[in-house]
Design a protein around this motif. Structure first.
Motif, PDB file in Angstrom:
ATOM      1  N   MET A   1      38.824 -13.787  54.763  1.00 29.18           N
ATOM      2  CA  MET A   1      38.492 -13.614  52.803  1.00 29.18           C
ATOM      3  C   MET A   1      38.935 -12.355  52.595  1.00 29.18           C
ATOM      4  SD  MET A   1      34.699 -14.214  51.782  1.00 29.18           S
ATOM      5  CE  MET A   1      33.895 -12.643  51.626  1.00 29.18           C
ATOM      6  N   TYR A   2      39.822 -12.204  51.323  1.00 29.57           N
ATOM      7  CA  TYR A   2      39.797 -10.408  50.608  1.00 29.57           C
ATOM      8  C   TYR A   2      39.465 -10.649  49.349  1.00 29.57           C
ATOM      9  CZ  TYR A   2      42.959 -13.086  47.385  1.00 29.57           C
ATOM     10  OH  TYR A   2      43.108 -13.784  45.893  1.00 29.57           O
TER      11      TYR A   2
ATOM     12  N   VAL B   1      35.590 -21.636  46.055  1.00 30.63           N
ATOM     13  CA  VAL B   1      34.226 -22.230  46.281  1.00 30.63           C
ATOM     14  C   VAL B   1      34.267 -22.671  47.973  1.00 30.63           C
ATOM     15  CG1 VAL B   1      35.106 -24.203  46.076  1.00 30.63           C
ATOM     16  CG2 VAL B   1      32.660 -24.856  46.046  1.00 30.63           C
ATOM     17  N   GLU B   2      34.733 -22.653  48.554  1.00 27.29           N
ATOM     18  CA  GLU B   2      35.287 -21.979  49.730  1.00 27.29           C
ATOM     19  C   GLU B   2      34.283 -21.053  50.390  1.00 27.29           C
ATOM     20  OE1 GLU B   2      39.129 -20.540  48.938  1.00 27.29           O
ATOM     21  OE2 GLU B   2      37.743 -22.082  47.821  1.00 27.29           O
ATOM     22  N   ASN B   3      34.192 -20.247  49.915  1.00 25.15           N
ATOM     23  CA  ASN B   3      33.875 -19.071  49.889  1.00 25.15           C
ATOM     24  C   ASN B   3      32.283 -19.059  49.972  1.00 25.15           C
ATOM     25  OD1 ASN B   3      35.934 -17.583  51.095  1.00 25.15           O
ATOM     26  ND2 ASN B   3      37.372 -16.762  48.931  1.00 25.15           N
TER      27      ASN B   3
ATOM     28  N   ALA C   1      24.145 -21.368  47.035  1.00 26.32           N
ATOM     29  CA  ALA C   1      25.424 -21.029  45.663  1.00 26.32           C
ATOM     30  C   ALA C   1      25.579 -22.382  44.739  1.00 26.32           C
ATOM     31  CB  ALA C   1      25.955 -20.078  45.816  1.00 26.32           C
ATOM     32  N   ILE C   2      26.420 -23.183  45.945  1.00 25.84           N
ATOM     33  CA  ILE C   2      27.034 -24.224  45.638  1.00 25.84           C
ATOM     34  C   ILE C   2      25.714 -24.860  44.720  1.00 25.84           C
ATOM     35  CG2 ILE C   2      27.930 -26.295  46.269  1.00 25.84           C
ATOM     36  CD1 ILE C   2      29.874 -24.828  48.330  1.00 25.84           C
TER      37      ILE C   2
END
Length: 103
Positions: free
Chosen positions: A1-2, A8-10, A15-16
């Motif tokens: 991850m940057y 959504v994958e992060n 949160a989802i």
């Protein structure tokens, strides 16, 4: 991850779930409940025809999760997203509490 990756994958499961719990969908014209917000409610709440109407709509839009809009569009969103009077008045109370706390 940057840095800055907000896909959504992060997102965390919490949160989802929070995002899904706050989803609003538009109603068809025949599915609008009878207790829906009307134009008079917006006038009475100071969201239209009021010196601070724009800032009040901005805050109410955040509370209700429908975003900012001019008075006419705000009203259309309330109807489209089936904002009932109880929900509207609860949000208005929250708006007023927030204004009292900032004084």
């Amino acid at each position: 991850m940057y840095k800055g990756d907000i896909g959504v994958e992060n997102a965390s499961p919490e949160a989802i779930c929070r995002a899904l719990a706050n989803v609003r969908t538009e109603a068809s014209a025949d599915a609008v409940p009878s207790d829906i917000v009307n134009w008079g409610d917006l006038v009475e709440a100071g969201l239209v025809v009021h010196p601070d109407a724009a800032s009040r709509r901005l805050q109410m839009g955040r509370i209700l999760g429908i975003g900012y809009a001019n008075g006419k569009q705000f009203y259309k969103r309330c109807v489209s997203f089936r904002i009932g009077r109880d929900e509207f008045h609860d949000a208005l109370k929250e708006l007023e509490r927030g204004r009292e706390e900032t004084k």
